[in-house]
Design a protein around this motif. Structure first.
Motif, PDB file in Angstrom:
ATOM      1  N   ASP A  49       0.863  -1.180   0.000  1.00 29.91           N
ATOM      2  CA  ASP A  49       0.000   0.000   0.000  1.00 29.91           C
ATOM      3  C   ASP A  49       0.904   1.236   0.000  1.00 29.91           C
ATOM      4  N   GLY A  50       0.690   2.130  -0.912  1.00 32.27           N
ATOM      5  CA  GLY A  50       1.533   3.312  -1.027  1.00 32.27           C
ATOM      6  C   GLY A  50       1.234   4.414  -0.040  1.00 32.27           C
ATOM      7  N   VAL A  51       0.175   4.257   0.770  1.00 32.44           N
ATOM      8  CA  VAL A  51      -0.236   5.340   1.659  1.00 32.44           C
ATOM      9  C   VAL A  51      -0.315   4.918   3.126  1.00 32.44           C
ATOM     10  N   ASN A  52      -0.937   3.772   3.398  1.00 37.88           N
ATOM     11  CA  ASN A  52      -1.257   3.386   4.774  1.00 37.88           C
ATOM     12  C   ASN A  52      -0.343   2.298   5.321  1.00 37.88           C
ATOM     13  N   SER A  53      -0.067   2.383   6.620  1.00 37.78           N
ATOM     14  CA  SER A  53       0.632   1.297   7.290  1.00 37.78           C
ATOM     15  C   SER A  53      -0.371   0.161   7.529  1.00 37.78           C
ATOM     16  N   ALA A  54       0.138  -1.021   7.785  1.00 37.11           N
ATOM     17  CA  ALA A  54      -0.704  -2.178   8.081  1.00 37.11           C
ATOM     18  C   ALA A  54       0.039  -3.048   9.088  1.00 37.11           C
ATOM     19  N   SER A  55      -0.723  -3.776   9.899  1.00 39.24           N
ATOM     20  CA  SER A  55      -0.122  -4.638  10.914  1.00 39.24           C
ATOM     21  C   SER A  55      -0.173  -6.093  10.477  1.00 39.24           C
ATOM     22  N   VAL A  56       0.890  -6.816  10.810  1.00 40.94           N
ATOM     23  CA  VAL A  56       0.987  -8.228  10.449  1.00 40.94           C
ATOM     24  C   VAL A  56       1.097  -9.081  11.704  1.00 40.94           C
ATOM     25  N   TRP A  72       1.790 -20.321  18.191  1.00 43.10           N
ATOM     26  CA  TRP A  72       2.722 -19.477  18.932  1.00 43.10           C
ATOM     27  C   TRP A  72       3.118 -18.314  18.041  1.00 43.10           C
ATOM     28  N   HIS A  73       3.068 -17.119  18.574  1.00 40.95           N
ATOM     29  CA  HIS A  73       3.363 -15.926  17.777  1.00 40.95           C
ATOM     30  C   HIS A  73       4.853 -15.777  17.476  1.00 40.95           C
ATOM     31  N   ILE A  74       5.154 -15.528  16.224  1.00 42.13           N
ATOM     32  CA  ILE A  74       6.494 -15.106  15.811  1.00 42.13           C
ATOM     33  C   ILE A  74       6.510 -13.576  15.791  1.00 42.13           C
ATOM     34  N   ALA A  75       5.409 -13.002  15.315  1.00 37.93           N
ATOM     35  CA  ALA A  75       5.203 -11.549  15.323  1.00 37.93           C
ATOM     36  C   ALA A  75       3.720 -11.314  15.564  1.00 37.93           C
ATOM     37  N   LYS A  76       3.389 -10.379  16.439  1.00 35.94           N
ATOM     38  CA  LYS A  76       1.984 -10.119  16.752  1.00 35.94           C
ATOM     39  C   LYS A  76       1.664  -8.643  16.562  1.00 35.94           C
ATOM     40  N   ALA A  77       0.800  -8.368  15.591  1.00 29.06           N
ATOM     41  CA  ALA A  77       0.316  -7.012  15.312  1.00 29.06           C
ATOM     42  C   ALA A  77       1.469  -6.008  15.163  1.00 29.06           C
ATOM     43  N   VAL A  78       2.478  -6.397  14.386  1.00 34.52           N
ATOM     44  CA  VAL A  78       3.624  -5.520  14.138  1.00 34.52           C
ATOM     45  C   VAL A  78       3.291  -4.610  12.958  1.00 34.52           C
ATOM     46  N   SER A  79       3.453  -3.326  13.145  1.00 35.00           N
ATOM     47  CA  SER A  79       3.131  -2.353  12.103  1.00 35.00           C
ATOM     48  C   SER A  79       4.216  -2.329  11.029  1.00 35.00           C
ATOM     49  N   VAL A  80       3.758  -2.380   9.782  1.00 35.09           N
ATOM     50  CA  VAL A  80       4.655  -2.268   8.637  1.00 35.09           C
ATOM     51  C   VAL A  80       4.271  -0.973   7.912  1.00 35.09           C
ATOM     52  N   PRO A  81       5.142   0.034   7.921  1.00 35.26           N
ATOM     53  CA  PRO A  81       4.810   1.306   7.270  1.00 35.26           C
ATOM     54  C   PRO A  81       4.562   1.130   5.767  1.00 35.26           C
ATOM     55  N   ALA A  82       3.823   2.067   5.189  1.00 40.94           N
ATOM     56  CA  ALA A  82       3.540   2.045   3.746  1.00 40.94           C
ATOM     57  C   ALA A  82       4.838   1.937   2.958  1.00 40.94           C
ATOM     58  N   THR A  83       4.810   1.132   1.909  1.00 45.34           N
ATOM     59  CA  THR A  83       5.940   0.880   1.001  1.00 45.34           C
ATOM     60  C   THR A  83       7.220   0.476   1.736  1.00 45.34           C
ATOM     61  N   ALA A 110      -6.847  -6.321   4.324  1.00 41.54           N
ATOM     62  CA  ALA A 110      -6.644  -7.262   3.224  1.00 41.54           C
ATOM     63  C   ALA A 110      -5.942  -6.596   2.058  1.00 41.54           C
ATOM     64  N   SER A 111      -5.056  -7.317   1.428  1.00 39.37           N
ATOM     65  CA  SER A 111      -4.337  -6.918   0.209  1.00 39.37           C
ATOM     66  C   SER A 111      -3.291  -5.824   0.411  1.00 39.37           C
ATOM     67  N   ASP A 112      -3.029  -5.422   1.659  1.00 38.31           N
ATOM     68  CA  ASP A 112      -1.984  -4.423   1.906  1.00 38.31           C
ATOM     69  C   ASP A 112      -0.610  -5.058   2.089  1.00 38.31           C
ATOM     70  N   LEU A 113      -0.589  -6.293   2.575  1.00 34.94           N
ATOM     71  CA  LEU A 113       0.682  -6.946   2.891  1.00 34.94           C
ATOM     72  C   LEU A 113       0.873  -8.217   2.074  1.00 34.94           C
TER      73      LEU A 113
END
Length: 125
Positions: A49-56, A72-83, A110-113
């Motif tokens: 996504d070129g504008v919004n961050s999304a969490s994975v 078991w979580h490897i990463a929980k709700a980690v924010s990934v900045p746009a682009t 959906a579809s951001d990551l």
């Protein structure tokens, strides 16, 4: 069926797979087949996504361990900045999947990551 003994491995195949992430963190991304071991070398998540961050959220699903089945979580709700790209797991800290184990993942939008997993399939056949 038993997972191969890594001492007796007769073949190692390098593989890479990718997927767009949906909104369920319990979505199966990679499943270890019977009579194999998967050595997960890296898990990379990119925000397309070129504008919004999304969490994975990325999970290890243990199908047959002491508390199985369990995630078991490897990463929980980690924010990934746009682009941007997040290295969830690098080659310096691999994990192994035994038969029936999974990597599961999802995003808050959906579809951001997108996720890429690099792994080795070990077999003793």
């Amino acid at each position: 069926m038993a997972a191969p003994n890594v001492v007796n491995v007769t073949s190692i195949y390098g593989k890479t797979m990718g997927a767009a992430l949906g909104t369920s963190a319990n979505t199966q991304i990679l499943l270890c087949p019977s009579d194999k071991i998967l050595k997960i070398n890296s898990i990379i998540v990119s925000n397309v996504d070129g504008v919004n961050s999304a969490s994975v959220t990325v999970k290890f699903y243990d199908s047959a361990g002491t508390n199985a089945p369990a995630s078991w979580h490897i990463a929980k709700a980690v924010s990934v900045p746009a682009t941007s790209t997040l290295i969830v797991l690098g080659k310096d800290a691999p994990i192994y999947l035994e038969e029936g184990d999974e990597i599961r993942a999802g995003a808050d939008n959906a579809s951001d990551l997108e996720i890429i997993i690099s792994y080795e399939e070990l077999d003793d056949a």
